[in-house]
Design an enzyme around this catalytic site. Sequence first.
Site, short mmCIF file in Angstrom:
data_model
loop_
_atom_site.label_atom_id
_atom_site.label_comp_id
_atom_site.label_asym_id
_atom_site.label_seq_id
_atom_site.Cartn_x
_atom_site.Cartn_y
_atom_site.Cartn_z
N GLU A 66 10.86 0.38 7.22
CA GLU A 66 10.97 0.49 5.77
C GLU A 66 9.59 0.87 5.22
OE1 GLU A 66 12.54 -3.00 3.94
OE2 GLU A 66 14.56 -2.69 4.73
N ASP A 86 8.30 -7.70 -5.85
CA ASP A 86 7.29 -7.84 -4.82
C ASP A 86 6.42 -9.07 -5.07
OD1 ASP A 86 8.28 -5.51 -3.83
OD2 ASP A 86 6.60 -4.26 -4.46
#
Length: 272
Positions: free
Chosen positions: A49, A60
């Site tokens: 990824e 995040d």
Amino acid sequence: MTRIESTFETLKAQNKKALIPYVMAGDPNPSNFVGLLHDLVKHGADMIEVGLPFSDPMADGPTVALAGERALAAGTSTRDALKMVKEFRQQDTQTPIILMGYLNPVEIIGYDNFVSLCEQSGVDGILMVDLPPAEAGSFTQHLTEHAMNEIFLLSPTTLAERRQQVLTHCGGYIYYVSLKGVTGSATLDTDDVAKQVQAIKAETDLPVCVGFGIRDATSAKAIGAHADGIIVGSALVQNFADIDANDITAVANAQQKIMAKMDELRGALDSL
């Protein structure tokens, strides 16, 4: 059959679990990134990824958010990330690459143009964190037409309606978020994850991969015993924190630590 689907089919035949590292495009600097991708494959990555740097990454945690900041500071754009994947593809035509990011940079490029660039670069899957499956119709269609998988997230707090939409529209694999919170969170409840993964697998034939909170051999083995693969990001990219991206020795040492972690995770999965 897409490259992602083919990889999972091969892994299943070999009774192996997928190791999927996450790294941020251009981190710690653009010139090292393609080499980093190749090294990840050498150390057991089944697919990778690649994060697309974005200035407002709401899902995040601090470690991955800082990786994005470093990449942006180095001048890495979404188009640059695609160029890096294309360069990687010159030597590796087998390892699936999944782009993970946010819609805003994609909308600036335009859906059609972005998907075309992804195909030209050799991208295999897309995961847009802030694109709900119910609103992904045209984007999903573009990806399907270009033989790419659109991947969605499921989490412990996903509502029933959203869950069904994900199971209906997702391709490649289900990304199960093992924790409530952001990437890099702690406190992994492996028993709960096992129950959730089993429940998802009862509803879909897609592989289920688990991310968030996997940091070492112990957690990798505990989750890998139930999931089809594990996704590890923060435990890898944290090695690029607090180093001088222009210091060749510092970057090399950080990458060695990342590869040691990859070896640890690969060994744990292969011991199952």
